[in-house]
Motif scaffolding. Structure first.
Motif, mmCIF file in Angstrom:
data_model
loop_
_atom_site.group_PDB
_atom_site.id
_atom_site.type_symbol
_atom_site.label_atom_id
_atom_site.label_comp_id
_atom_site.label_asym_id
_atom_site.label_seq_id
_atom_site.Cartn_x
_atom_site.Cartn_y
_atom_site.Cartn_z
ATOM 1 N N LYS A 26 0.834 -1.203 0.000
ATOM 2 C CA LYS A 26 0.000 0.000 0.000
ATOM 3 C C LYS A 26 0.873 1.259 0.000
ATOM 4 O O LYS A 26 0.641 2.198 -0.775
ATOM 5 C CB LYS A 26 -0.923 0.000 1.213
ATOM 6 N N ASP A 27 1.884 1.288 0.859
ATOM 7 C CA ASP A 27 2.791 2.440 0.924
ATOM 8 C C ASP A 27 3.531 2.635 -0.403
ATOM 9 O O ASP A 27 3.719 3.762 -0.865
ATOM 10 C CB ASP A 27 3.805 2.269 2.062
ATOM 11 N N LEU A 28 3.933 1.526 -0.997
ATOM 12 C CA LEU A 28 4.641 1.586 -2.277
ATOM 13 C C LEU A 28 3.740 2.145 -3.373
ATOM 14 O O LEU A 28 4.163 2.973 -4.184
ATOM 15 C CB LEU A 28 5.155 0.197 -2.649
ATOM 16 N N GLN A 29 2.486 1.728 -3.382
ATOM 17 C CA GLN A 29 1.540 2.237 -4.383
ATOM 18 C C GLN A 29 1.327 3.744 -4.200
ATOM 19 O O GLN A 29 1.295 4.497 -5.167
ATOM 20 C CB GLN A 29 0.199 1.492 -4.294
ATOM 21 N N GLU A 30 1.192 4.183 -2.958
ATOM 22 C CA GLU A 30 1.041 5.617 -2.682
ATOM 23 C C GLU A 30 2.269 6.390 -3.145
ATOM 24 O O GLU A 30 2.153 7.475 -3.728
ATOM 25 C CB GLU A 30 0.802 5.844 -1.187
ATOM 26 N N ALA A 31 3.453 5.842 -2.899
ATOM 27 C CA ALA A 31 4.692 6.496 -3.329
ATOM 28 C C ALA A 31 4.749 6.573 -4.855
ATOM 29 O O ALA A 31 5.185 7.590 -5.414
ATOM 30 C CB ALA A 31 5.905 5.753 -2.779
ATOM 31 N N ARG A 32 4.319 5.532 -5.537
ATOM 32 C CA ARG A 32 4.314 5.541 -7.009
ATOM 33 C C ARG A 32 3.349 6.591 -7.544
ATOM 34 O O ARG A 32 3.637 7.259 -8.539
ATOM 35 C CB ARG A 32 3.954 4.157 -7.543
ATOM 36 N N GLU A 33 2.202 6.735 -6.896
ATOM 37 C CA GLU A 33 1.239 7.757 -7.310
ATOM 38 C C GLU A 33 1.823 9.155 -7.112
ATOM 39 O O GLU A 33 1.668 10.025 -7.970
ATOM 40 C CB GLU A 33 -0.068 7.585 -6.546
ATOM 41 N N GLU A 34 2.486 9.369 -5.980
ATOM 42 C CA GLU A 34 3.142 10.658 -5.725
ATOM 43 C C GLU A 34 4.228 10.921 -6.764
ATOM 44 O O GLU A 34 4.370 12.033 -7.268
ATOM 45 C CB GLU A 34 3.754 10.682 -4.320
ATOM 46 N N GLN A 35 4.990 9.894 -7.084
ATOM 47 C CA GLN A 35 6.057 10.033 -8.073
ATOM 48 C C GLN A 35 5.477 10.410 -9.438
ATOM 49 O O GLN A 35 6.030 11.271 -10.129
ATOM 50 C CB GLN A 35 6.848 8.735 -8.180
ATOM 51 N N ALA A 36 4.365 9.802 -9.807
ATOM 52 C CA ALA A 36 3.731 10.111 -11.094
ATOM 53 C C ALA A 36 3.269 11.565 -11.117
ATOM 54 O O ALA A 36 3.425 12.262 -12.130
ATOM 55 C CB ALA A 36 2.559 9.171 -11.345
ATOM 56 N N GLU A 37 2.724 12.034 -9.997
ATOM 57 C CA GLU A 37 2.300 13.441 -9.904
ATOM 58 C C GLU A 37 3.502 14.373 -10.038
ATOM 59 O O GLU A 37 3.444 15.386 -10.732
ATOM 60 C CB GLU A 37 1.575 13.691 -8.583
#
Length: 96
Positions: A26-37
């Motif tokens: 879950k944390d990794l997915q959130e980090a990936r979303e932040e990175q995409a932004e």
């Protein structure tokens, strides 16, 4: 129907491992979303920077055509004089 006496330690350990991995996922997915932004923001800013540099380069050319001293042009746009001279000579300045 028999009731379970107690959950074995091994099962509890398996559940803990699963829970830990799901949390990391879950944390990794959130980090990936932040990175995409952030990457989208960077792409947008780079495009704006390219446009601003084009405007600046045109302003430098216009100022030179108006006989503004090149030292003044360099100071006003915040470019090194060598880059201003290069821009005026061949139309492409490296930015620093």
């Amino acid at each position: 129907m028999s009731q379970p006496d107690e959950t074995p330690d091994e099962v509890l350990q398996l559940r803990a491992c699963r829970s830990k991995l799901e949390g990391i996922k879950k944390d990794l997915q959130e980090a990936r979303e932040e990175q995409a932004e952030i990457e989208a923001k960077i792409t947008s800013l780079l495009a704006r920077q390219r446009e601003a540099r084009k405007e600046r380069n045109q302003a430098v050319l216009n100022a030179d055509a108006a006989k503004i001293p090149r030292l003044t042009i360099s100071k006003e746009v915040g470019m090194q004089r060598s880059n201003v001279y290069k821009l005026l000579e061949d139309g492409s300045a490296s930015d620093s």
